[in-house]
Design an enzyme around this catalytic site. Structure first.
Site, mmCIF file in Angstrom:
data_model
loop_
_atom_site.group_PDB
_atom_site.id
_atom_site.type_symbol
_atom_site.label_atom_id
_atom_site.label_comp_id
_atom_site.label_asym_id
_atom_site.label_seq_id
_atom_site.Cartn_x
_atom_site.Cartn_y
_atom_site.Cartn_z
ATOM 1 N N PHE A 125 0.812 -1.214 0.000
ATOM 2 C CA PHE A 125 0.000 0.000 0.000
ATOM 3 C C PHE A 125 0.848 1.268 0.000
ATOM 4 O O PHE A 125 0.336 2.375 -0.006
ATOM 5 C CB PHE A 125 -0.985 -0.013 1.168
ATOM 6 N N LYS B 88 -4.513 -29.557 -3.929
ATOM 7 C CA LYS B 88 -5.492 -29.557 -5.033
ATOM 8 C C LYS B 88 -4.877 -29.019 -6.318
ATOM 9 O O LYS B 88 -5.335 -29.368 -7.411
ATOM 10 C CB LYS B 88 -6.726 -28.741 -4.660
ATOM 11 N N GLN C 202 1.340 -22.163 -8.963
ATOM 12 C CA GLN C 202 1.559 -22.760 -7.651
ATOM 13 C C GLN C 202 1.647 -24.284 -7.740
ATOM 14 O O GLN C 202 2.410 -24.915 -7.029
ATOM 15 C CB GLN C 202 0.441 -22.347 -6.704
#
Lengths: 346, 346
Positions: free
Chosen positions: B2, B195, B290
């Protein structure tokens, strides 16, 4: 079915004008060409598969009967077989679905077993037929557990080895068709029936554009309602793992929600605003969807027991669907509102 | 992040040339416009969300810390927070994945907890971010079970009620975002990591056109390997149901295999014949997938323990992928042969 006649197209590779220029019995064509030219064209069948229109002859001396017929023919076929099957034969039902009436849930394996006086197991899985025929890889689940030490079993002639999981694995397992054998006949049968209700819900969600998260939620919740239904009404035999771990459970649910006919038609209902009968007419040549009748039968069964609230997804699918069926579309304001919870409420 | 500056496009509805014609800190823009104009444009944030570039200020006096950052920043952020957080704060990690090295599997929740001296749970589920931002329905799973009666807990001032499942449900649950709380932190974290390996396998299968049956098999087998991995290496806490019944397990697997980036890139690898690095360059602007790093790390971890054979799907995905990565494509004849078992072998 094999008493049907069929005119072999002249474009067929084995077409011989001296033999095939007239209508021929389908069973005869299948045995001559090793191909079911009408219902499974282009797929070569092994030469040891014989088609016969005479079912009493087909079951004569057979120790294993495999039922793979549309569910509406089961009763008539059992009538024809009764008295002609070996008393110690064993059967496997590949018929998807269950018969649900307000009075109870009846498995086709039980119907066959009772009518023929033999034991009948069940086979179900993520097995879209044309892919299996093309020898693309798939898995299936066979449920088989005959009661031990029955009088019938004691009658078995010594030359027949006992029919067990290893027998069925030998019969059905192939490099491209993997078989897992379990004992939970009710779970296997319920999986093949109840997943169609969930597939309707997934179709509604996709039709509305609710996204991948919502669809995955619906499948997860649907899987757990399937399991709950099994555990509640077949408490003695149903196992959680049949639904959450086997091909007949989670895997079959996945294929059905990703491209099965129930999913497709439910999605079209939402995107076109048409009634289910119109969609069935257009897409299925007037055949009925299995999911809609299962949703209705399961709802009547649950309602009679005051258990609709225990199965919110099943109940919501039926409500959503039944409004259309009854032509009450305009009377139901919920059809036009967004449901913030993403559930398929009416 | 930020502290980044951003030039608000003049097409933005709130654009004011007197204020926005120069680079402005992103945190300042978020607080002024209630919108993360750079990373989540078009989504109105609640006015009680405050962005700050000063992380020590952000955690000051906070009793609950929620970590939702790219995994490579975890360590640096913990360095910055250390010593500034309340000793009795509790944390939730929304960071998908785990850190796997040949030596062991480390959960980000454990890393955070250890570094800050506090307890950290985990949140994961079928939560594609842009759908959640649009308030489309989804579910998630929160795993949280701090050890009882720790010294830290006894230090908690009386004005703070204990932080439990009900607290997190109040914080996270919305009509469009359903939360289920469980205790299995390892299972929730592993689901979000493993997964991605299965999604690569599903992508390979789709790329080859193996069909819906094969894909459903891969997802089923993958789900069971995920569960087996959890039960084998986190035996004390991992539960079967986390994988087979919760949003962080079966539901997240479904969304990832139906349209996630790992699935998409693996499919492209097969259909285009390109190396994974080329695909990552084209599709992800050079970001890394990933799934590929997880597949590699998990493989090294399993190989060191002689357990590759216990996880055939994970192992096959890594082999398939590693051949391409190492540029050995032409040396491997299996890439060009059909695998009759439908598994993603190399």
């Amino acid at each position: 079915m094999f008493e049907e006649t069929y005119l072999l197209p002249s474009s067929h590779a084995s077409y011989d004008p001296t033999k095939h220029s007239q209508l021929i019995k389908l069973s005869q064509l299948i045995n001559e060409l090793n191909e079911n030219v009408k219902y499974l064209p282009g797929i070569r069948l092994p030469s040891n598969i014989l088609a016969t229109p005479d079912i009493t002859n087909a079951v004569k001396d057979a120790t294993i009967l495999v039922f793979s017929v549309p569910h509406q023919f089961v009763s008539k076929i059992c009538d024809q077989i009764q008295g002609h099957n070996l008393p110690y034969a064993k059967a496997i039902s590949c018929i998807k679905g269950v018969e649900v009436s307000p009075e109870g849930v009846s498995l086709f394996s039980d119907v066959i077993g009772r009518r023929l006086g033999i034991y009948c197991g069940a086979l179900s899985g993520a097995n879209i037929a044309n892919e299996v025929a093309q020898e693309k890889f798939s898995e299936t689940t066979i449920a088989y557990q005959p009661p031990k030490e029955t009088p019938e079993e004691q009658e078995i002639p010594k030359e027949y080895p006992p029919i067990d999981h290893a027998t069925f694995k030998t019969l059905f397992h192939r490099p491209y068709f993997h078989v897992r054998c379990i004992s939970d006949v009710a779970g296997v049968s319920l999986g093949g029936a109840l997943k169609n209700i969930v597939a309707l819900a997934a179709g509604f969600s996709d039709g509305r554009g609710w996204g991948d998260n919502a669809k995955a939620s619906i499948m997860r919740v649907g899987l757990l309602e399937m399991r709950k239904f099994g555990k509640m009404f077949f408490a003695d035999t149903c196992r959680t793992s049949t639904f959450t771990e086997e091909s007949c459970g989670v895997a079959d649910l996945i294929t059905s929600c990703n491209g099965g006919r129930n999913h497709k038609c439910a999605k079209m209902m939402v995107t076109t605003g048409k009634k289910i009968e119109e969609i069935e007419e257009e897409v299925l040549d007037g055949q009925k969807l299995q999911g809609t009748s299962t949703a209705k039968e399961v709802n009547e069964f649950l309602k009679m027991r005051g258990l609709e609230g225990e199965f919110p997804l099943f109940t919501a699918v039926y409500s959503r669907f039944s409004c259309r069926v009854r032509g009450r579309r305009n009377a139901n304001p919920c059809l036009y509102s967004r449901d913030p919870q993403g559930r398929v409420h009416c």
